[in-house]
Motif scaffolding. Structure first.
Motif, short mmCIF file in Angstrom:
data_model
loop_
_atom_site.label_atom_id
_atom_site.label_comp_id
_atom_site.label_asym_id
_atom_site.label_seq_id
_atom_site.Cartn_x
_atom_site.Cartn_y
_atom_site.Cartn_z
N ASP A 230 -1.05 -1.36 -10.46
CA ASP A 230 -0.91 0.06 -10.81
C ASP A 230 0.43 0.37 -11.48
O ASP A 230 0.57 1.42 -12.10
CB ASP A 230 -1.03 0.93 -9.55
CG ASP A 230 -2.48 1.03 -9.08
OD1 ASP A 230 -3.37 0.66 -9.86
OD2 ASP A 230 -2.70 1.47 -7.94
N ALA B 114 -6.23 -0.34 -12.58
CA ALA B 114 -5.50 -1.58 -12.78
C ALA B 114 -6.40 -2.50 -13.58
O ALA B 114 -7.62 -2.38 -13.53
CB ALA B 114 -5.16 -2.21 -11.44
N GLY C 214 -0.85 -0.08 -15.93
CA GLY C 214 -1.38 0.50 -14.70
C GLY C 214 -1.94 1.90 -14.92
O GLY C 214 -2.48 2.50 -13.99
N SER C 215 -1.79 2.44 -16.11
CA SER C 215 -2.24 3.82 -16.36
C SER C 215 -3.35 3.86 -17.39
O SER C 215 -3.35 4.70 -18.28
CB SER C 215 -1.06 4.67 -16.85
OG SER C 215 -0.01 4.58 -15.93
N GLU D 26 -3.30 -4.91 -5.99
CA GLU D 26 -3.75 -3.71 -6.69
C GLU D 26 -2.56 -2.76 -6.92
O GLU D 26 -2.41 -2.20 -8.00
CB GLU D 26 -4.81 -3.02 -5.84
CG GLU D 26 -5.64 -2.01 -6.57
CD GLU D 26 -6.89 -2.62 -7.20
OE1 GLU D 26 -7.49 -1.96 -8.03
OE2 GLU D 26 -7.24 -3.79 -6.86
N MET E 252 -7.08 6.32 -14.26
CA MET E 252 -6.11 5.28 -13.93
C MET E 252 -6.84 4.07 -13.35
O MET E 252 -7.61 4.20 -12.43
CB MET E 252 -5.12 5.77 -12.87
CG MET E 252 -4.32 6.97 -13.30
SD MET E 252 -2.74 6.47 -13.92
CE MET E 252 -1.91 5.97 -12.40
#
Lengths: 617, 226
Positions: free
Chosen positions: A30, A3, B68-69, A26, A1
């Protein structure tokens, strides 16, 4: 994962993301989703349930459409959906892709947490409108500001010091010193008294009382108390209004929980309003009064700087304007000799609603007590002269004479009470008379500030307005005739006629449409003279306005008031005469965006009210 | 080095997950399907001699890029990188010294791709490089593989426009889409993901698109051209 740095860098170029710290940014990175909307696609519809996402345009553009009309075009970097998301209200407009458009979408939970904390639109709006909020943070001010919003219970610092009335003054002074208390509660059985440090100074020391006298000889009893659940800002205004600095705080059952002092609620700089009020009360000549009044504008600046909300600053300003008016009347009466009739000085307009601002005119009227048609030349002459003298004094104190001459120095506004009430009654019965709607609006917003305040009030005539549907219907249409600008295009505010202006009159364009609507709505609920927020609440309670419309108008009122105050404080600091004319170019894109949404919200409430009127003639 | 057998069975948990998770039926309307957009940076374009040095994966669900993933990873090559590739992507041999070798580095990517339809720009590159890397894990790359380069040509032809640019950045710009950091796997993967949304959304104006209809872009192109 991970950003994506590019997205964060893009967001950082636009407010309010520009001010976010990297960690908060941030967090947004995400949870961001990227969406693609084809030209013409509806992103959300008008009146939909509150949107659950904040969106920012990456490429392309989005049309803002209300009831089929395009109000605005949003472009790269502009956000939308936030008003509905943060307020939890249905969407006020339709968002439609004007061309193929890529948007970033953030879930409400994260976006509102980051942009607003748990608070509502008002809070975010204020932060963003202030634009200087980063200069204002700092633990002490934050803490102080919080006390104004919280129940006064939270501002109590220690348990109260309580003594019986037979305690001697010396023992009382020792108790206060030992407990570090600046005030003492005297237990009188069924009620309580209060003794403060300054009572000891002024009453004991100044009058040479013996320390062996009972404390009951110097106390104030019964003490005015406040209940623990009242918000700090209200309590502060009560203190200001009553000229005291200590209030015992009681539980619902009447038990004393503690004492709050002015400085528990406000920062030191804010105390200038108390000094000011004191100086006004002590002025023994017009020159002294003018000198005291010269502190009013610096006080407004420091209240604003101290983080007080616009509505609270307006209340303080109105309290001080009342005090100035009263003192001006005292001085004029002392000079002119006793009035030939008992009389009441009425504040009108924003002062009556306690919503006055540095730019406000102080509108006023005189009602004297006498027989019907009591209009002897000598009586009229006295009041005309007195009114002119008071108006002149207030002008020297920095208040503008009223442009529209709604003023006690205008013979039209100096009358016997019976003549006022007779006229008010005739407006109820025949609202089609010339100028009836204007005068009803003026008279409903009237509040006695000097003289006999317990006599029947002119505004009270309109408490029964509910029984006069024709008047209410005409008043509603009158209120709806003031329309906010429909939107902004390329730095111009567009009015209903499609004319564009680079300047916006915040009072005419934003405040008057709301206060007029609130006045009418309040009257349908049997409310006469009251603040705009109180009127909206009453209208919501009685069902004239839906609770969400009432809330929308209240938020819009708070927001535009804040913007007006920000603007006027900036003018005061620059040494300019305050006014309500704002250059659109002065506003940041986001401020413009908020203002636009506010106008749209007010316009849609107006439209619904108009709709209701047409269905229930 | 022992030549990996295509018949090797998947052993790692990532490989088992990939092999055991079915992807969408080909008839699924395109918005309902789950996608994984992948971009690779390579030491060169020869699948027999060149290597994967970095990769990125960007998921798409319900017609939205879940930015975001995303996943990004580096692989340590077995040989020093040729200078000409360093000039393209800016990654030096020394930058990869700490990175895990391909077989280990690729496992998170395999997990990310499990159950998702692969979307890439210019499919033969990823097909050959990923195909080899997957084979070493005892896996076969699942079909279909969607190619935004082909979809770009298809849209232009459907709209009766001149042929669309084939380069990722030019194609994205031609559709008024942002171009993210070029020759960086994550930047290119995001550009590709956004491109995919735009192409599929616009193609759907003509016929309802499914995973299968998008996968058959090159056949549709030949039928148009023919």
């Amino acid at each position: 994962m991970a950003a994506i740095p590019d997205i964060l860098e893009f967001l950082q170029r636009y407010p309010p993301f520009a001010d976010l710290d990297p960690a908060a940014l941030e967090l947004l990175g995400d949870v961001v989703d990227v969406e693609y909307h084809r030209a013409g696609q509806i992103i959300f519809s008008q009146g939909e349930d509150p949107v659950e996402f904040l969106r920012v345009i990456r490429t392309g553009s989005v049309e803002v459409v209300s009831d089929g009309q395009v109000l605005d075009l949003l472009e790269m970097g502009e956000m939308f959906g936030h008003a509905s998301m943060l307020s939890g209200l249905p969407t006020g407009f339709e968002a439609r892709a004007a061309e193929d458009t890529l948007t970033y979408r953030f879930p409400a939970a994260t976006a509102s947490q980051i942009l607003a904390g748990p608070g509502a639109l008002r809070y975010v709006t204020r932060l963003i409108l202030e634009d200087r909020h980063h200069l204002r943070s700092g633990p002490s001010r934050e803490a102080t500001r919080d006390y104004l919003r919280q129940p006064v219970r939270d501002a109590i610092r220690s348990a109260p010091t309580i003594c019986p009335p037979s305690t001697t003054i010396r023992e009382a002074a020792q108790l206060m010193t030992a407990n570090g208390a600046s005030a003492l509660i005297v237990d009188l059985g069924s009620s309580i008294g209060i003794v403060t440090n300054s009572d000891l100074r002024s009453r004991v020391v100044a009058e040479g009382l013996s320390g062996d006298e009972p404390v009951s000889s110097v106390m104030t009893a019964p003490a005015f108390t406040v209940t623990a659940e009242r918000p700090g800002s209200e309590v502060l205004l009560d203190m200001l209004d009553r000229g005291v600095k200590h209030f015992p705080v009681t539980s619902a059952s009447g038990r004393v929980l503690g004492i709050v002092e002015d400085h528990d609620l406000i920062a030191i700089e804010t105390k200038s309003s108390f000094h000011l009020r004191h100086a006004i009360g002590g002025a023994s000549t017009v020159d002294e009064l003018v000198a005291a009044a010269s502190k009013l504008r610096p006080t407004v600046i420091s209240l604003h700087r101290g983080g007080m909300t616009a509505l609270d600053v307006m209340s303080v300003f109105s309290v001080v304007a009342d005090a100035l008016t009263r003192r001006a009347l005292d001085l004029v009466a002392a000079k002119m000799g006793d009035a030939p009739r008992r009389f009441t000085w009425l504040a009108l307009g924003s002062q009556a609603r306690r919503e006055a601002m540095p730019s406000s005119d102080l509108d006023s009227a005189i009602a004297w007590f006498g027989r019907e048609n009591d209009d002897e030349p000598s009586v009229r002459t006295y009041f005309d002269e007195a009114a002119t003298a008071v108006t002149h004094t207030l002008t020297r104190c920095g208040f503008r004479p009223d442009e529209h001459r709604v003023n006690a120095s205008d013979p039209l506004f100096v009358r016997s009470l019976s003549s006022w009430t007779r006229e008010a009654q005739s407006f109820l019965e025949d609202p089609t008379q010339k100028k009836a709607l204007v005068l009803v609006s003026v008279l409903v917003d009237s509040r006695p500030v000097w003289g006999i305040e317990s006599e029947p009030l002119i505004a009270e005539t309109f408490r029964v307005a509910r029984s006069y549907p024709q008047l209410l219907r005409l008043l509603a249409r009158f209120a709806l005739s003031h329309k906010p600008p429909v939107g902004f295009i390329r730095g111009l505010a567009i009015d209903v006629a499609g004319e564009g202006r680079s300047r916006l009159d915040l009072k005419r364009g934003a405040v008057v449409p709301i206060t007029d609507l609130a006045r009418w709505a309040g009257m349908t609920a049997g409310v006469t003279c009251a603040s705009t927020t109180a009127r909206l609440q009453a209208a919501s309670d009685c069902g004239t306005l839906t609770s969400s419309d009432a809330l929308t108008l209240r938020d819009a009122f708070e927001l535009t008031s804040q913007l007006r105050l920000d603007h006027q404080v900036a003018q005061l600091i620059a040494g300019l005469e305050p006014n309500d004319e704002i250059e659109l170019a002065e506003l940041s894109p986001l401020q413009r965006n908020y203002l636009k949404e506010t106008f749209r919200a007010v316009i849609s409430v107006q439209r619904r009210v108009l709709n209701d009127l047409s269905w229930n003639p | 080095m022992r030549r990996p057998s295509l018949l090797r069975t998947p052993t790692s948990p990532a490989a088992k997950l990939y092999a055991g998770t079915p992807v969408e039926a080909v008839k699924t309307p395109w918005r309902k399907a789950h996608y994984c957009v992948v971009d690779l940076e390579l030491s060169g374009l020869d699948p027999r001699n060149d290597e994967i040095i970095s990769f990125a994966a960007v998921p798409i669900d319900a017609g939205r890029v879940l930015a975001g993933s995303t996943l990004y990873g580096l692989c340590r090559p077995t040989r020093p990188l040729p200078e000409r590739s360093i000039l393209i992507h800016g990654i030096r041999t020394v930058d990869l010294a700490e990175a895990p070798p391909l077989d280990e580095a690729i496992r998170p990517l395999i997990t990310a791709m499990a159950g998702r339809v692969l979307v890439v720009h210019v499919a033969w590159v990823e097909r050959s490089f990923l195909g080899r890397a997957f084979a070493r894990q005892g896996l076969r790359l699942r079909e279909p593989v969607l190619d935004t380069c082909e979809l770009g040509q298809l849209l232009a032809l459907t709209r009766q426009q001149p042929p669309a640019p084939r380069a990722l950045d030019e194609l994205a710009r031609s559709l008024n889409l942002p171009v993210h950091q070029q020759h960086h796997a994550l930047g290119d993967a995001l550009t590709t993901a956004q491109l995919f949304l735009a192409l599929a959304t616009n193609l759907e104006e003509y016929i309802p698109e499914t995973v299968q209809s998008l996968a058959r872009a090159s056949q549709r192109l030949s039928s148009y051209r023919g």
